[in-house]
Motif scaffolding. Sequence first.
Motif, PDB file in Angstrom:
ATOM      1  N   GLU A   1       3.034 -12.437  -1.072  1.00  0.00           N
ATOM      2  CA  GLU A   1       4.182 -11.961  -2.084  1.00  0.00           C
ATOM      3  C   GLU A   1       3.494 -11.473  -3.112  1.00  0.00           C
ATOM      4  O   GLU A   1       3.873 -10.351  -3.825  1.00  0.00           O
ATOM      5  CB  GLU A   1       5.227 -12.966  -1.960  1.00  0.00           C
ATOM      6  CG  GLU A   1       6.449 -12.369  -2.814  1.00  0.00           C
ATOM      7  CD  GLU A   1       7.465 -13.435  -2.983  1.00  0.00           C
ATOM      8  OE1 GLU A   1       7.901 -13.968  -3.909  1.00  0.00           O
ATOM      9  OE2 GLU A   1       7.707 -14.215  -2.035  1.00  0.00           O
TER      10      GLU A   1
ATOM     11  N   LYS B   1       2.801  -7.429  -4.675  1.00  0.00           N
ATOM     12  CA  LYS B   1       3.209  -6.729  -6.150  1.00  0.00           C
ATOM     13  C   LYS B   1       1.917  -6.186  -6.761  1.00  0.00           C
ATOM     14  O   LYS B   1       2.172  -4.999  -7.275  1.00  0.00           O
ATOM     15  CB  LYS B   1       3.951  -7.783  -7.077  1.00  0.00           C
ATOM     16  CG  LYS B   1       5.051  -8.273  -6.279  1.00  0.00           C
ATOM     17  CD  LYS B   1       5.759  -9.397  -7.266  1.00  0.00           C
ATOM     18  CE  LYS B   1       7.234  -9.830  -6.441  1.00  0.00           C
ATOM     19  NZ  LYS B   1       7.674 -11.114  -7.211  1.00  0.00           N
TER      20      LYS B   1
ATOM     21  N   ASP C   1       0.301  -2.563  -5.891  1.00  0.00           N
ATOM     22  CA  ASP C   1       0.911  -1.403  -6.540  1.00  0.00           C
ATOM     23  C   ASP C   1      -0.311  -0.861  -7.826  1.00  0.00           C
ATOM     24  O   ASP C   1      -0.426   0.133  -8.203  1.00  0.00           O
ATOM     25  CB  ASP C   1       2.265  -1.430  -6.994  1.00  0.00           C
ATOM     26  CG  ASP C   1       3.078  -0.896  -5.942  1.00  0.00           C
ATOM     27  OD1 ASP C   1       2.417  -0.390  -4.852  1.00  0.00           O
ATOM     28  OD2 ASP C   1       4.351  -1.001  -5.901  1.00  0.00           O
ATOM     29  N   GLU C   2      -0.599  -2.020  -8.422  1.00  0.00           N
ATOM     30  CA  GLU C   2      -1.491  -1.840  -9.752  1.00  0.00           C
ATOM     31  C   GLU C   2      -2.926  -0.971  -9.280  1.00  0.00           C
ATOM     32  O   GLU C   2      -3.384  -0.138 -10.004  1.00  0.00           O
ATOM     33  CB  GLU C   2      -1.719  -3.032 -10.520  1.00  0.00           C
ATOM     34  CG  GLU C   2      -0.509  -3.584 -11.008  1.00  0.00           C
ATOM     35  CD  GLU C   2      -0.960  -4.889 -11.743  1.00  0.00           C
ATOM     36  OE1 GLU C   2      -1.841  -5.270 -12.174  1.00  0.00           O
ATOM     37  OE2 GLU C   2      -0.042  -5.969 -11.587  1.00  0.00           O
TER      38      GLU C   2
END
Length: 196
Positions: A119, A123, A126-127
């Motif tokens: 999880e 996230k 995307d970076e």
Amino acid sequence: MGHREDLLEGAKRCLLEKGFARTTARDIVKESGTNLASIGYHYGSKDALLAAAYVDLISNVGDTFEGFGGAAVAGEPGSFERFQEVWANVTKSFVEARPIWMLTFEVITNADRLPTVRELLVKASDEGRRGIIPLLMGGSEADVDDETLRSLGGFYQTLLNGLCVQWLFDAGSATTAEQLTEGLRRVIDAAEKSDG
């Protein structure tokens, strides 16, 4: 260094030695010279600390995509020359930073056993997408809108993951940056012919 930095450095060493699944909180504490309570205080959980350590490791590898030794990337943004050079740097990182890339596949193949890590890394992905777009196309990360992030960033991430699998499995038969660039040329040529 403070406990937070000590924990991060200790977690990175543990990841490289043992991987995600086999690293315990006690391993990290032993490696960092801290205590168990400091993990929760600074990171919330062992999994959050391991995710932060992995992101730091892979970010440092991502910095080499521009070139090893701080060299600037050749070619105009969006050019075949730049495309080829960046992917040559990426494939070089698969050899030079193999243990870090292997961690990526540990997470992928153990995603059900590492849901918190997964999880947190979803996230962070995307970076990574946002960072590779300006490297290849010019501009800045701040200029990358959500549609570009999903389409172009997703395209580049797919290339990255596919190449990574090939290079980690058998570097001798893996697609080179030159072959990847030639493949892109052929795809573009075929699309232009069919649209023309």
